[in-house]
Design a protein around this motif. Structure first.
Motif, short mmCIF file in Angstrom:
data_model
loop_
_atom_site.label_atom_id
_atom_site.label_comp_id
_atom_site.label_asym_id
_atom_site.label_seq_id
_atom_site.Cartn_x
_atom_site.Cartn_y
_atom_site.Cartn_z
N LEU A 176 60.40 44.56 39.20
CA LEU A 176 59.32 43.86 39.90
C LEU A 176 58.32 44.79 40.57
N THR A 177 58.80 45.80 41.27
CA THR A 177 57.87 46.70 41.97
C THR A 177 56.95 47.41 40.98
N THR A 178 57.52 47.91 39.89
CA THR A 178 56.72 48.57 38.86
C THR A 178 55.71 47.59 38.26
N ALA A 179 56.18 46.38 37.98
CA ALA A 179 55.30 45.37 37.39
C ALA A 179 54.13 45.04 38.32
N ALA B 200 46.93 47.30 39.43
CA ALA B 200 46.06 48.40 39.02
C ALA B 200 45.07 48.00 37.92
N LEU B 201 45.23 46.79 37.35
CA LEU B 201 44.28 46.35 36.32
C LEU B 201 42.88 46.26 36.92
N PRO B 202 41.85 46.67 36.18
CA PRO B 202 40.49 46.74 36.74
C PRO B 202 39.99 45.44 37.36
N ARG B 203 40.35 44.30 36.78
CA ARG B 203 39.81 43.03 37.29
C ARG B 203 40.76 42.31 38.24
N VAL B 204 41.91 42.89 38.55
CA VAL B 204 42.89 42.24 39.43
C VAL B 204 42.83 42.83 40.83
N ARG B 205 42.72 41.97 41.82
CA ARG B 205 42.62 42.42 43.21
C ARG B 205 43.92 42.19 43.99
N GLU B 206 44.64 41.10 43.67
CA GLU B 206 45.90 40.79 44.32
C GLU B 206 46.85 40.22 43.27
N ILE C 100 44.57 37.23 42.14
CA ILE C 100 43.16 37.08 42.49
C ILE C 100 42.40 38.04 41.58
N THR C 101 41.54 37.51 40.73
CA THR C 101 40.87 38.32 39.73
C THR C 101 39.36 38.16 39.80
N ASP D 162 36.76 36.34 34.21
CA ASP D 162 37.32 36.71 32.90
C ASP D 162 38.52 37.66 33.02
N GLY D 163 39.23 37.62 34.14
CA GLY D 163 40.39 38.49 34.30
C GLY D 163 41.65 37.98 33.61
N GLU D 164 41.60 36.72 33.17
CA GLU D 164 42.80 36.10 32.58
C GLU D 164 43.31 36.87 31.36
N GLN D 165 42.39 37.26 30.48
CA GLN D 165 42.82 37.94 29.25
C GLN D 165 43.47 39.28 29.57
N ASP D 166 42.95 39.97 30.56
CA ASP D 166 43.55 41.25 30.98
C ASP D 166 44.99 41.05 31.42
N VAL D 167 45.22 39.99 32.21
CA VAL D 167 46.56 39.70 32.71
C VAL D 167 47.50 39.33 31.57
N LEU D 168 47.02 38.51 30.65
CA LEU D 168 47.84 38.10 29.51
C LEU D 168 48.19 39.30 28.63
N ASP D 169 47.20 40.16 28.38
CA ASP D 169 47.45 41.36 27.57
C ASP D 169 48.46 42.28 28.24
#
Length: 421
Positions: A28-31, A37-43, A58-59, A62-69
């Motif tokens: 979990l901590t690593t995840a 650290a994803l560019p479009r993710v803030r929390e 919190i993105t 269009d941050g959804e695709q980054d999270v899914l990938d």
């Protein structure tokens, strides 16, 4: 900024997929660090249980695709396969989904209480990993308050039911007299503790608890008159077990086909009822192919669970109404915070223009210019600077026939003037 909830659960994905997407405690901590650290993710926060894996973020747009990938990469699962069973919600729908999860309305067993504790654990882990900022912090706190209200004001928590209860209920249908049955429980977490208590209430007195940490197993078994054993002692314990229920966080199966087959021979093929509640599974699926073994997974408990669901539907309807009120309140507070940011920016802009005009006026006075002329020039200059950008925007709105913007500007800028007449 957008509130995003993305995940899979028991309704959208088979157990084979859920166990591949599940996060173990050590991951979990690593995840959270990678996700944050994803560019479009803030929390970010991660909720992972036997029936669901969900990411709350919190993105930027269009941050959804980054999270899914990212989720696909982390678990080495093809994005296309994950997309087929994943769901996503944004903003108000995401807040509503989280609140429904918290009160058990999205659970396999309607209204089950365990999920709220699991959600609080996920919140705490996210806090410790610095995944939470103001937005998710407020959302989780608001969600916990709504969940408490639902539990207090509705019957959603009456006659407690859970996956653990459903497993024991199924066992009671198979055994005529549970008081004559021996049970082996593997694991010592909250789910197994619930199973143990339900079995004890149903009349089971011969109870063994196997766990990696014997001390925890001893605490649970001792409170119910059972015995604690280590995981190494499971093969021997299987010989006397009529009921086997397992729920651990082990990454690999604990009970294999060979181990169970050998135990059956020593039991002279007396039947064994097994329930594997864990995700990833604790019992190899091939065990179910053995004669005299009746193996069920969490997905197989659906019939029992549906029966319980009907008894809770009235309370669930009341809970939905309270959640809707909670979502509206969350929206209201969020809009107020958003307006506060705009107000601060507008005031900051106005104060900057004021300070510039004031400094220029003071410099003219210091040079001995006529005070009245300096004041008139100050007023004229400040008015022009303050109204320059709004004037350009209004002309553009008029040219584009954006009547709603013109009406909003009139309400914002002229309401005081109208009140003065």
């Amino acid at each position: 900024m957008t509130l995003l909830a993305l995940g899979i659960n028991h309704r959208t994905a088979a157990i084979e997929v859920r166990e591949r997407v599940a996060f173990g405690p050590s991951q979990l901590t690593t995840a959270l660090t990678e996700l944050r650290a994803l560019p479009r993710v803030r929390e970010a926060a991660v909720l992972s249980t036997c029936n669901r894996t969900e990411l709350y973020c919190i993105t930027e747009a269009d941050g959804e695709q980054d999270v899914l990938d990212w989720l696909s990469r982390f678990h080495a699962l093809p994005t296309e396969e994950l997309t087929r069973c994943a769901y996503h919600y944004v903003d108000g729908d995401a807040a509503r989904h989280l609140m429904r999860v918290a009160v058990g309305l999205d659970s396999m067993v309607l209204g089950e209480p365990q999920i709220l504790g699991q959600l609080k654990d996920a919140y705490q882990v996210a806090r410790e990993a610095q995944g939470l900022g103001g937005e998710l912090e407020r959302l989780f706190q608001h969600t916990f308050a709504v969940a408490k209200q639902v539990r207090t004001e509705t019957g959603i928590g009456e006659n407690p039911v859970s996956v653990a209860y459903a497993a024991v209920s199924l066992a009671s249908r198979i055994f005529d007299d549970l008081s004559r049955a021996s049970a082996l429980l593997i694991g010592a977490g909250e789910t197994i503790e619930l199973v143990a208590r339900h079995l004890h209430e149903a009349g089971v007195r011969k109870l063994s608890v196997a766990n990696r940490t014997r001390e925890r197993a001893s605490h649970l078994a001792g409170s119910l008159g059972g015995v604690a054993i280590s995981l190494d002692e499971i093969p021997e314990a299987l010989e006397g077990a009529d009921i086997v229920i397992s729920s651990t966080a082990a990454p690999l199966p604990i009970l294999g086909k060979g181990m169970v087959e050998r135990a059956l021979k020593r039991r002279r093929h007396r039947p064994v009822f097994m329930v594997d509640i864990a995700v990833p599974r604790d019992i190899e699926p091939e065990v179910g192919d053995l004669s005299d073994i009746f193996l069920y997974t969490v997905d197989d408990l659906q019939e029992v669970i549906e029966e319980n669901r009907r008894h809770r539907q009235v309370a669930a309807d009341q809970a939905e109404a309270l959640i809707e009120h909670g979502v509206n309140h969350w929206h209201h507070e969020r809009r107020i915070r958003s307006a506060g940011e705009v107000i601060r920016d507008v005031r900051s802009h106005g104060e900057r223009l004021r300070d510039e005009a004031q400094q220029q006026a003071l410099e003219r006075l210091a040079r001995g210019e006529d005070a009245e002329k300096v004041v008139r020039r100050l007023a004229h200059q400040l008015t022009n600077r303050l109204l320059h950008q709004p004037t350009l925007a209004l002309r553009s709105a008029a040219a584009e026939e954006r009547q709603e913007l013109l009406e909003a500007a009139s309400e914002l800028l002229l309401s005081d003037a109208e009140q003065g007449h």
